[in-house]
Motif scaffolding. Structure first.
Motif, PDB file in Angstrom:
ATOM      1  N   GLU A 120       7.588   9.304   0.872  1.00 55.58           N
ATOM      2  CA  GLU A 120       6.502   8.930   1.203  1.00 55.58           C
ATOM      3  C   GLU A 120       6.475   8.937   2.724  1.00 55.58           C
ATOM      4  O   GLU A 120       5.899   9.287   3.453  1.00 55.58           O
ATOM      5  CB  GLU A 120       6.128   7.895   0.782  1.00 55.58           C
ATOM      6  CG  GLU A 120       3.837   7.541   0.974  1.00 55.58           C
ATOM      7  CD  GLU A 120       3.472   9.025   0.396  1.00 55.58           C
ATOM      8  OE1 GLU A 120       2.365   9.319   0.472  1.00 55.58           O
ATOM      9  OE2 GLU A 120       4.310   9.467  -0.710  1.00 55.58           O
TER      10      GLU A 120
ATOM     11  N   ARG B 270       1.501   6.932  -6.459  1.00 53.79           N
ATOM     12  CA  ARG B 270       0.451   8.034  -6.752  1.00 53.79           C
ATOM     13  C   ARG B 270       0.841   9.436  -6.900  1.00 53.79           C
ATOM     14  O   ARG B 270       0.632  10.836  -7.611  1.00 53.79           O
ATOM     15  CB  ARG B 270      -0.522   7.627  -6.046  1.00 53.79           C
ATOM     16  CG  ARG B 270      -2.075   7.804  -6.387  1.00 53.79           C
ATOM     17  CD  ARG B 270      -3.341   7.558  -5.738  1.00 53.79           C
ATOM     18  NE  ARG B 270      -3.689   6.264  -5.493  1.00 53.79           N
ATOM     19  CZ  ARG B 270      -3.376   5.662  -4.826  1.00 53.79           C
ATOM     20  NH1 ARG B 270      -4.011   6.484  -3.296  1.00 53.79           N
ATOM     21  NH2 ARG B 270      -3.583   4.348  -4.118  1.00 53.79           N
ATOM     22  N   HIS B 271       1.848   9.664  -5.403  1.00 51.49           N
ATOM     23  CA  HIS B 271       2.391  11.076  -5.340  1.00 51.49           C
ATOM     24  C   HIS B 271       3.857  10.987  -6.206  1.00 51.49           C
ATOM     25  O   HIS B 271       4.203  12.765  -6.334  1.00 51.49           O
ATOM     26  CB  HIS B 271       2.067  10.825  -3.791  1.00 51.49           C
ATOM     27  CG  HIS B 271       1.520  11.067  -3.066  1.00 51.49           C
ATOM     28  ND1 HIS B 271       1.398  10.000  -1.897  1.00 51.49           N
ATOM     29  CD2 HIS B 271      -0.124  11.359  -3.436  1.00 51.49           C
ATOM     30  CE1 HIS B 271      -0.252  10.748  -0.926  1.00 51.49           C
ATOM     31  NE2 HIS B 271      -0.916  11.019  -2.177  1.00 51.49           N
TER      32      HIS B 271
ATOM     33  N   GLN C 246       0.732   4.051  -2.778  1.00 44.68           N
ATOM     34  CA  GLN C 246       0.488   5.273  -2.252  1.00 44.68           C
ATOM     35  C   GLN C 246       1.899   6.236  -3.292  1.00 44.68           C
ATOM     36  O   GLN C 246       1.506   6.872  -3.831  1.00 44.68           O
ATOM     37  CB  GLN C 246      -0.011   5.695  -1.196  1.00 44.68           C
ATOM     38  CG  GLN C 246      -0.022   7.272  -0.214  1.00 44.68           C
ATOM     39  CD  GLN C 246      -0.212   7.176   0.331  1.00 44.68           C
ATOM     40  OE1 GLN C 246      -1.182   6.768   1.495  1.00 44.68           O
ATOM     41  NE2 GLN C 246      -0.391   8.226   1.530  1.00 44.68           N
TER      42      GLN C 246
ATOM     43  N   SER D 271       0.896  -1.249  -0.246  1.00 44.54           N
ATOM     44  CA  SER D 271      -0.239   0.082   0.427  1.00 44.54           C
ATOM     45  C   SER D 271       0.626   1.252  -0.288  1.00 44.54           C
ATOM     46  O   SER D 271       0.592   2.394  -0.494  1.00 44.54           O
ATOM     47  CB  SER D 271      -0.880   0.266   1.747  1.00 44.54           C
ATOM     48  OG  SER D 271      -1.700  -0.751   1.347  1.00 44.54           O
TER      49      SER D 271
END
Length: 82
Positions: free
Chosen positions: A31, A23-24, A20, A16
């Protein structure tokens, strides 16, 4: 800068985190730094715009005077000409 090692991270949690981070548009390390920074940075009082306004005007003494109220105006009537 300090180094932090975290052991025994669940594979699903790691996956996960990877998604994420992608995605960023950043690395997993960045992150995690962002998540920690956001979690540990004190938030504004009561949060959001309302909290900032309360903090800004906290020292104003008393309440603001309200104008006298009057009866509402009658609504406009738009009649078709005959």
């Amino acid at each position: 800068m300090a180094t932090l090692t975290i052991r025994n991270v669940d594979e699903a949690l790691k996956a996960s985190l990877r998604v994420q981070a992608a995605r960023h548009g950043q690395s997993m390390e960045e992150e995690v730094r962002s998540i920690l920074r956001q979690a540990l940075t004190p938030s504004s009082p009561a949060g959001g715009l309302g909290g900032r306004l309360v903090g800004r005007f906290r020292d104003v003494a008393g309440e603001l005077p309200l104008p006298e109220r009057s009866l509402p105006r009658k609504p406009a009537r738009f009649e078709q000409p005959e």
